[in-house]
Motif scaffolding. Structure first.
Motif, PDB file in Angstrom:
ATOM      1  N   PRO A   1       0.824  -1.212   0.000  1.00 23.37           N
ATOM      2  CA  PRO A   1       0.000   0.000   0.000  1.00 23.37           C
ATOM      3  C   PRO A   1       0.857   1.261   0.000  1.00 23.37           C
ATOM      4  CG  PRO A   1       0.051  -0.972   2.178  1.00 23.37           C
ATOM      5  CD  PRO A   1       0.740  -1.945   1.270  1.00 23.37           C
ATOM      6  N   ASP A   2       0.246   2.405  -0.315  1.00 23.81           N
ATOM      7  CA  ASP A   2       0.971   3.665  -0.263  1.00 23.81           C
ATOM      8  C   ASP A   2       1.514   3.896   1.136  1.00 23.81           C
ATOM      9  OD1 ASP A   2       0.675   4.323  -2.883  1.00 23.81           O
ATOM     10  OD2 ASP A   2      -0.947   5.757  -2.604  1.00 23.81           O
ATOM     11  N   GLY A   3       2.677   4.542   1.196  1.00 23.50           N
ATOM     12  CA  GLY A   3       3.331   4.836   2.462  1.00 23.50           C
ATOM     13  C   GLY A   3       4.809   5.044   2.225  1.00 23.50           C
ATOM     14  N   ASP A   4       5.516   5.469   3.264  1.00 24.26           N
ATOM     15  CA  ASP A   4       6.952   5.704   3.209  1.00 24.26           C
ATOM     16  C   ASP A   4       7.619   4.657   4.086  1.00 24.26           C
ATOM     17  OD1 ASP A   4       9.627   6.849   3.693  1.00 24.26           O
ATOM     18  OD2 ASP A   4       8.794   8.627   2.726  1.00 24.26           O
ATOM     19  N   TYR A   5       8.399   3.761   3.452  1.00 30.12           N
ATOM     20  CA  TYR A   5       8.975   2.618   4.151  1.00 30.12           C
ATOM     21  C   TYR A   5      10.494   2.735   4.161  1.00 30.12           C
ATOM     22  CZ  TYR A   5       4.301   0.841   3.162  1.00 30.12           C
ATOM     23  OH  TYR A   5       2.937   0.693   3.074  1.00 30.12           O
ATOM     24  N   THR A   6      11.118   2.517   5.316  1.00 29.16           N
ATOM     25  CA  THR A   6      12.562   2.642   5.467  1.00 29.16           C
ATOM     26  C   THR A   6      13.200   1.268   5.587  1.00 29.16           C
ATOM     27  OG1 THR A   6      12.385   4.794   6.552  1.00 29.16           O
ATOM     28  CG2 THR A   6      14.433   3.574   6.884  1.00 29.16           C
ATOM     29  N   ILE A   7      14.234   1.029   4.758  1.00 27.78           N
ATOM     30  CA  ILE A   7      15.039  -0.187   4.852  1.00 27.78           C
ATOM     31  C   ILE A   7      16.247   0.130   5.714  1.00 27.78           C
ATOM     32  CG2 ILE A   7      16.455  -1.825   3.558  1.00 27.78           C
ATOM     33  CD1 ILE A   7      14.539  -1.422   1.208  1.00 27.78           C
ATOM     34  N   ASN A   8      16.387  -0.539   6.844  1.00 27.28           N
ATOM     35  CA  ASN A   8      17.458  -0.197   7.782  1.00 27.28           C
ATOM     36  C   ASN A   8      18.472  -1.313   7.944  1.00 27.28           C
ATOM     37  OD1 ASN A   8      16.010  -2.017   9.275  1.00 27.28           O
ATOM     38  ND2 ASN A   8      15.293  -0.542  10.808  1.00 27.28           N
ATOM     39  N   VAL A   9      18.585  -2.145   6.920  1.00 27.76           N
ATOM     40  CA  VAL A   9      19.602  -3.200   6.896  1.00 27.76           C
ATOM     41  C   VAL A   9      20.570  -2.886   5.763  1.00 27.76           C
ATOM     42  CG1 VAL A   9      20.065  -5.650   6.583  1.00 27.76           C
ATOM     43  CG2 VAL A   9      18.025  -4.922   7.824  1.00 27.76           C
ATOM     44  N   LEU A  10      21.803  -2.641   6.100  1.00 26.28           N
ATOM     45  CA  LEU A  10      22.818  -2.327   5.097  1.00 26.28           C
ATOM     46  C   LEU A  10      23.702  -3.542   4.901  1.00 26.28           C
ATOM     47  CD1 LEU A  10      24.010  -0.113   3.301  1.00 26.28           C
ATOM     48  CD2 LEU A  10      25.510   0.507   5.179  1.00 26.28           C
ATOM     49  N   SER A  11      23.509  -4.252   3.783  1.00 27.94           N
ATOM     50  CA  SER A  11      24.297  -5.440   3.495  1.00 27.94           C
ATOM     51  C   SER A  11      24.486  -5.514   1.990  1.00 27.94           C
ATOM     52  CB  SER A  11      23.603  -6.700   4.018  1.00 27.94           C
ATOM     53  OG  SER A  11      22.369  -6.895   3.365  1.00 27.94           O
ATOM     54  N   SER A  27       1.037   3.335  -5.974  1.00 28.83           N
ATOM     55  CA  SER A  27       1.274   4.420  -6.924  1.00 28.83           C
ATOM     56  C   SER A  27       2.737   4.818  -6.864  1.00 28.83           C
ATOM     57  CB  SER A  27       0.394   5.636  -6.614  1.00 28.83           C
ATOM     58  OG  SER A  27       0.773   6.234  -5.387  1.00 28.83           O
ATOM     59  N   ARG A  28       3.232   5.320  -7.966  1.00 28.55           N
ATOM     60  CA  ARG A  28       4.638   5.731  -8.035  1.00 28.55           C
ATOM     61  C   ARG A  28       4.951   6.843  -7.040  1.00 28.55           C
ATOM     62  NH1 ARG A  28       7.473   7.192 -13.772  1.00 28.55           N
ATOM     63  NH2 ARG A  28       9.006   8.719 -13.079  1.00 28.55           N
ATOM     64  N   GLU A  29       4.040   7.808  -6.883  1.00 33.82           N
ATOM     65  CA  GLU A  29       4.278   8.923  -5.985  1.00 33.82           C
ATOM     66  C   GLU A  29       4.016   8.564  -4.530  1.00 33.82           C
ATOM     67  OE1 GLU A  29       2.249   9.029  -8.634  1.00 33.82           O
ATOM     68  OE2 GLU A  29       3.619  10.061 -10.028  1.00 33.82           O
ATOM     69  N   GLY A  30       3.112   7.610  -4.293  1.00 32.60           N
ATOM     70  CA  GLY A  30       2.671   7.355  -2.933  1.00 32.60           C
ATOM     71  C   GLY A  30       3.384   6.238  -2.208  1.00 32.60           C
ATOM     72  N   THR A  31       4.027   5.319  -2.942  1.00 36.13           N
ATOM     73  CA  THR A  31       4.719   4.196  -2.308  1.00 36.13           C
ATOM     74  C   THR A  31       6.221   4.419  -2.451  1.00 36.13           C
ATOM     75  OG1 THR A  31       2.908   2.705  -2.906  1.00 36.13           O
ATOM     76  CG2 THR A  31       4.984   1.701  -2.219  1.00 36.13           C
ATOM     77  N   VAL A  32       6.890   4.711  -1.331  1.00 34.22           N
ATOM     78  CA  VAL A  32       8.306   5.066  -1.345  1.00 34.22           C
ATOM     79  C   VAL A  32       9.074   4.105  -0.445  1.00 34.22           C
ATOM     80  CG1 VAL A  32      10.015   6.855  -0.879  1.00 34.22           C
ATOM     81  CG2 VAL A  32       7.737   7.496  -1.717  1.00 34.22           C
TER      82      VAL A  32
END
Length: 207
Positions: A1-11, A27-32
């Motif tokens: 779903p739309d939202g701003d999601y952070t990936i916090n695993v650096l590998s 959506s391209r603008e809404g799902t980050v």
């Protein structure tokens, strides 16, 4: 779903895709999807996505890197040139599709297509302010080339080095059509040494 999601695993591969799957946002603008900016720096290789399977589609979302100074093309820095958005390969694999995706602010390549990949398709997408290349085809010398690559209706903006690069190896049967290049070049305009082109714009426009 739309939202701003952070990936916090650096590998080496923050998200490994090893089977055929569709990854779609609303959506391209809404799902980050974004890399936690506190994870930047150093010389380690990492990718937000690593694709090692055929029949993978990524669509309708934005991939946000962690390069400082968003909306500016900063100087090329070899220490972070492998901090990339998507790495595809090595193959053999086929039918990777990127559709309606914005890829921006990566310190390396937006998308890197490695050896023995057939029918990688990039369309209706954008590459913005990637520090090395927007889209890079990098089959090393002596390996199986990339075949039947397509780049359509895609916008390249503020790429520091090359918007499309294949200086490391051959790409056979490429179609590069109806794209827009809004780029302030430090180095190369467009590197396609080695392409055997099926179709290309007769006069690409650089703004």
């Amino acid at each position: 779903p739309d939202g701003d999601y952070t990936i916090n695993v650096l590998s080496l591969r923050s998200v490994l895709v090893n089977k055929g799957v569709s990854i779609r946002g609303d959506s391209r603008e809404g799902t980050v999807l974004r890399i936690d900016p506190s994870l930047t720096g150093g010389s380690a290789t990492w990718r937000m996505f690593e694709i090692t399977a055929s029949n993978v589609t990524i669509a309708d979302l934005t991939l946000e890197g962690s390069k400082p100074g968003s909306n500016t093309a900063t100087a090329y820095d070899p220490l972070v040139e492998h901090h990339s958005g998507i790495f595809v390969g090595p193959g053999p694999l086929a039918d990777f599709t990127l559709r309606n995706v914005a890829i921006r602010n990566f310190q390396g390549d937006g998308v890197q297509i490695y050896s023995a990949v057939t029918r990688p398709v990039i369309e209706d997408s954008s590459f913005e302010f990637c520090q090395r290349s927007g889209l890079s085809y990098t089959p090393p010398d002596g390996t199986v080339p990339v075949i039947d690559a397509i780049v359509r209706r895609t916008v390249f903006t503020g790429i520091t080095a090359q918007p499309i690069d294949n200086e490391h190896g051959p790409v056979y049967g490429a179609e590069i059509s109806y794209n827009t290049f809004n780029v302030a070049f430090n180095n190369y305009a467009l590197t396609m040494s080695g392409y055997a082109l099926a179709s290309v714009e007769e006069t690409p426009t650089f703004n």
